[in-house]
Scaffold this active site. Structure first.
Site, short mmCIF file in Angstrom:
data_model
loop_
_atom_site.label_atom_id
_atom_site.label_comp_id
_atom_site.label_asym_id
_atom_site.label_seq_id
_atom_site.Cartn_x
_atom_site.Cartn_y
_atom_site.Cartn_z
N GLU A 1 -54.87 13.88 9.06
CA GLU A 1 -54.58 15.08 8.28
C GLU A 1 -54.00 16.21 9.16
O GLU A 1 -54.29 17.39 8.95
CB GLU A 1 -55.78 15.50 7.44
CG GLU A 1 -56.15 14.39 6.47
CD GLU A 1 -57.00 14.79 5.32
OE1 GLU A 1 -56.95 15.95 4.89
OE2 GLU A 1 -57.73 13.91 4.81
N1 CAA Z 1 -47.69 25.41 1.80
C1 CAA Z 1 -46.53 25.45 1.11
N2 CAA Z 1 -45.34 25.15 1.65
C2 CAA Z 1 -45.32 24.83 2.95
C3 CAA Z 1 -46.49 24.78 3.75
C4 CAA Z 1 -47.72 25.09 3.11
N3 CAA Z 1 -48.89 25.04 3.77
N4 CAA Z 1 -46.16 24.41 5.00
C5 CAA Z 1 -44.82 24.26 5.01
N5 CAA Z 1 -44.33 24.49 3.78
C6 CAA Z 1 -42.94 24.45 3.33
C7 CAA Z 1 -42.08 25.45 4.11
O1 CAA Z 1 -42.14 26.73 3.51
C8 CAA Z 1 -40.71 24.84 4.00
O2 CAA Z 1 -40.15 25.09 2.73
P1 CAA Z 1 -38.86 26.08 2.54
O3 CAA Z 1 -37.77 25.49 3.35
O4 CAA Z 1 -38.63 26.06 1.07
O5 CAA Z 1 -39.32 27.42 3.05
C9 CAA Z 1 -41.01 23.35 4.04
O6 CAA Z 1 -42.37 23.18 3.66
C10 CAA Z 1 -40.78 22.73 5.40
O7 CAA Z 1 -41.60 23.44 6.30
P2 CAA Z 1 -41.26 23.55 7.83
O8 CAA Z 1 -39.84 23.98 8.04
O9 CAA Z 1 -42.34 24.38 8.46
O10 CAA Z 1 -41.36 22.01 8.27
P3 CAA Z 1 -41.50 21.32 9.67
O11 CAA Z 1 -40.65 20.13 9.71
O12 CAA Z 1 -41.36 22.34 10.77
O13 CAA Z 1 -43.03 20.76 9.63
C11 CAA Z 1 -45.38 20.80 9.77
C12 CAA Z 1 -44.11 21.52 9.34
C13 CAA Z 1 -46.51 21.82 9.58
C14 CAA Z 1 -45.34 20.38 11.22
C15 CAA Z 1 -45.61 19.58 8.83
O14 CAA Z 1 -44.60 18.62 9.02
C16 CAA Z 1 -46.96 18.94 8.99
O15 CAA Z 1 -47.97 19.46 8.49
N6 CAA Z 1 -47.02 17.76 9.68
C17 CAA Z 1 -48.26 17.00 9.79
C18 CAA Z 1 -48.40 16.04 8.65
C19 CAA Z 1 -49.81 15.58 8.47
O16 CAA Z 1 -50.75 16.37 8.43
N7 CAA Z 1 -49.97 14.28 8.28
C20 CAA Z 1 -51.25 13.73 8.00
C21 CAA Z 1 -51.09 12.56 7.14
S1 CAA Z 1 -52.16 12.47 5.81
C22 CAA Z 1 -53.54 11.67 6.33
O17 CAA Z 1 -53.91 11.65 7.48
C23 CAA Z 1 -54.23 11.11 5.16
C24 CAA Z 1 -55.33 10.16 5.30
O18 CAA Z 1 -55.28 9.09 4.73
C25 CAA Z 1 -56.61 10.63 5.91
#
Ligand code: CAA
Length: 380
Positions: free
Chosen positions: A363
């Site tokens: 996550e």
């Molecule tokens: N709420 C709403 N929108 C959001 C947001 C949030 N918390 N975070 C980002 N966004 C939106 C941004 O506003 C942007 O939209 P706009 O272009 O319209 O403004 C869009 O999402 C893209 O955001 P970024 O440009 O910030 O994207 P990025 O490529 O830089 O990545 C990141 C951001 C935070 C690194 C994201 O990719 C991330 O969280 N990565 C990790 C993924 C993750 O947690 N994976 C876990 C897998 S699930 C798992 O483990 C499940 C299981 O089975 C246990």
């Protein structure tokens, strides 16, 4: 900030504690060794309302707040993190997303059985080449008449083999980048939907982690959650809440290891006295207790932010980053306090140490939490 628990929250805490002692503790070592999913225990958790804790009772949920949920997660995780991750994923990544963003028909068909525990859910974002870099989704959901045709592979999916319903994030309009991503509800058994072998893991070995393969899976358009292109935002918003659940899991793992170490230190003797009387051990216990208390404050704060309808992107990331580090540090020290016995399975702390590691990875890794935190503080 005052985190005095209400009567109802204290009852939930006690119920989770009793369940952990009476239902999760028996057989926890064997389930870990044999990588056995806690099937009966998850069924009972569903019957007791732990799988849809925050869902409105009109959809079969328990209608509780996020703070009650994290309190329960902490107690369950003290004993069995393989079972508590099922609770976390079903509650925060699946039920919450469906309730918040699904339409009435989707809630009736999918949320109601998920909230009561009659069915189990999975959240499918990670891929072989899109883990932390979640916008790089390679799985496609291409529109064809009144369906999407889904192709691709998802990795490390919790409840991958045991779930009935899967929230799958996939790219529909690659030219639009993250704005072209959708989230679809898939059902186990849809033609072309294959489940890969169970992963053989370091920790949370009882939980059920699989790859999923989609080969021309035909999914009705009515199974898309939200507007066209909402899938990435859905994933980000849902994960912000998911991180509170995993932070609570990390807190519980740390607290469970600490409680075992404290008890052991009062029983085990060396140099003519109980080992807790040696400053070397007493100072370790002092550090562990302080770290756990600090982590608890961050976890409760994130839960309260969510309950108070405040933005919790920052507080959930800080809670997960810190609590997962505390889980690692405290479990390593708990093994150390147990000495040779800490290395032996029947004392439980080696399993808690192995289970702690994943809380720094799933996550959103600790490095991803630092991206979220630093962007937030630099933006404000
Ligand atoms: N709420 C709403 N929108 C959001 C947001 C949030 N918390 N975070 C980002 N966004 C939106 C941004 O506003 C942007 O939209 P706009 O272009 O319209 O403004 C869009 O999402 C893209 O955001 P970024 O440009 O910030 O994207 P990025 O490529 O830089 O990545 C990141 C951001 C935070 C690194 C994201 O990719 C991330 O969280 N990565 C990790 C993924 C993750 O947690 N994976 C876990 C897998 S699930 C798992 O483990 C499940 C299981 O089975 C246990």
């Amino acid at each position: 900030m005052n985190f005095k628990l209400s009567e109802e929250q204290l009852m939930i805490q006690q119920a989770a504690k009793d369940f952990a002692q009476n239902e999760l503790l028996p057989g926890v070592i064997e389930r870990d060794e044999e990588q056995k999913f806690p099937e009966e225990q998850v069924k009972k958790l569903g019957e007791l309302g732990f799988l849809g804790m925050m869902v409105d009772p009109k959809y079969g949920g328990s209608g509780l707040d996020t703070l009650s949920y994290v309190i329960a997660m902490e107690e369950l995780s003290k004993i069995d993190a393989s079972a508590s991750v099922v609770v976390s994923v079903n509650n925060s990544l699946v039920c919450w997303g469906l309730e918040e963003f699904g339409n009435e028909a989707q809630k009736e068909k999918y949320l109601t059985p998920l909230a009561s525990g009659a069915k189990l859910g999975a959240f499918c974002l990670s891929e072989p080449e899109a883990g932390s870099d979640a916008t790089s989704q390679k799985t496609t959901a291409i529109e064809k008449d009144d369906h999407y045709i889904v192709n691709g592979t998802k990795n490390w999916i919790t409840n991958g083999g045991t779930a009935d319903f899967y929230l799958v994030i996939a790219q529909t309009h690659p030219e639009k980048g993250h704005k072209g991503i959708n989230v679809l509800i898939l059902e186990k058994g849809m033609p072309g939907f294959e489940i890969g072998p169970k992963e053989n893991k370091l920790g949370i070995r009882g939980s059920d982690t699989h790859s999923l393969m989609f080969n021309d899976v035909k999914v009705p358009k009515e199974n898309r959650i939200g507007e066209d292109g909402f899938g990435f935002k859905f994933a980000m918003k849902t994960l912000a809440g998911g991180r509170i659940g995993i932070a609570a899991q990390a807190l519980g793992i740390a607290a469970g290891a600490y409680e075992l170490a404290l008890k052991y230190s009062k029983e085990r003797k060396s140099f003519g006295t109980e080992i807790c009387n040696h400053q070397a051990i007493a100072f370790k216990l002092a550090d562990m207790h302080t770290q756990i208390e600090a982590a608890r404050h961050l976890v409760y704060k994130a839960a309260c932010d969510k309950d108070n309808n405040e933005n919790y992107d920052l507080s959930s990331a800080m809670a997960k980053l810190y609590a997962s580090k505390v889980a690692m540090d405290v479990t390593v020290e708990a093994v150390q306090i147990h000495g040779g016995n800490g290395f032996v399975k029947e004392y439980h702390v080696e399993r808690l140490m192995r289970d702690a590691k994943i809380t720094q990875i799933y996550e959103g890794t600790s490095e991803i939490q630092k991206i979220v935190i630093s962007r937030s503080i630099l933006r404000d």
